[in-house]
Design a protein around this motif. Structure first.
Motif, PDB file in Angstrom:
ATOM      1  N   TYR A 116      98.801 -89.416 -20.937  1.00 37.86           N
ATOM      2  CA  TYR A 116      99.960 -89.530 -20.060  1.00 37.86           C
ATOM      3  C   TYR A 116     101.253 -89.229 -20.822  1.00 37.86           C
ATOM      4  N   TYR A 166     103.823 -86.527 -19.757  1.00 38.51           N
ATOM      5  CA  TYR A 166     105.190 -86.951 -19.449  1.00 38.51           C
ATOM      6  C   TYR A 166     106.218 -86.150 -20.252  1.00 38.51           C
ATOM      7  N   GLU A 188     102.068 -93.938 -11.997  1.00 40.84           N
ATOM      8  CA  GLU A 188     101.391 -92.643 -11.984  1.00 40.84           C
ATOM      9  C   GLU A 188     100.040 -92.650 -12.685  1.00 40.84           C
ATOM     10  N   GLU A 189      99.769 -93.652 -13.505  1.00 34.66           N
ATOM     11  CA  GLU A 189      98.513 -93.651 -14.249  1.00 34.66           C
ATOM     12  C   GLU A 189      97.782 -94.999 -14.173  1.00 34.66           C
ATOM     13  N   LEU A 202     104.671 -94.779 -15.974  1.00 31.66           N
ATOM     14  CA  LEU A 202     103.323 -94.910 -16.531  1.00 31.66           C
ATOM     15  C   LEU A 202     102.459 -95.793 -15.633  1.00 31.66           C
TER      16      LEU A 202
END
Length: 78
Positions: free
Chosen positions: A50, A54, A30-31, A27
């Protein structure tokens, strides 16, 4: 959100939380570290989006490249 209680593994035993620790690592990478959020609502929406990504769209090597949702469906079919 204020009533969340953080759990901790016993010292020298990180395995209890390894799945969620892996999720939070992804998390963040990637975000969360890629964007700046204007407000709390924008952050919460990004986290919700997300989680959907995911679980529903992101294949995982540990699941033979199935998403967690696909793997769960497969598990309950047996």
């Amino acid at each position: 959100m204020d009533k969340v209680i953080q759990s901790f593994s016993k010292p020298y035993s990180p395995y209890n939380n390894s799945v969620i620790e892996s999720f939070f690592s992804n998390l963040k990478q990637e975000e969360l570290y890629r964007r700046n959020y204007k407000n709390k609502n924008e952050l919460l929406k990004a986290i919700d989006d997300y989680i959907e990504f995911y679980n529903g769209k992101r294949p995982h090597k540990a699941n033979n490249y199935l998403t967690p949702n696909e793997r769960e469906k497969q598990y309950y079919k047996k």
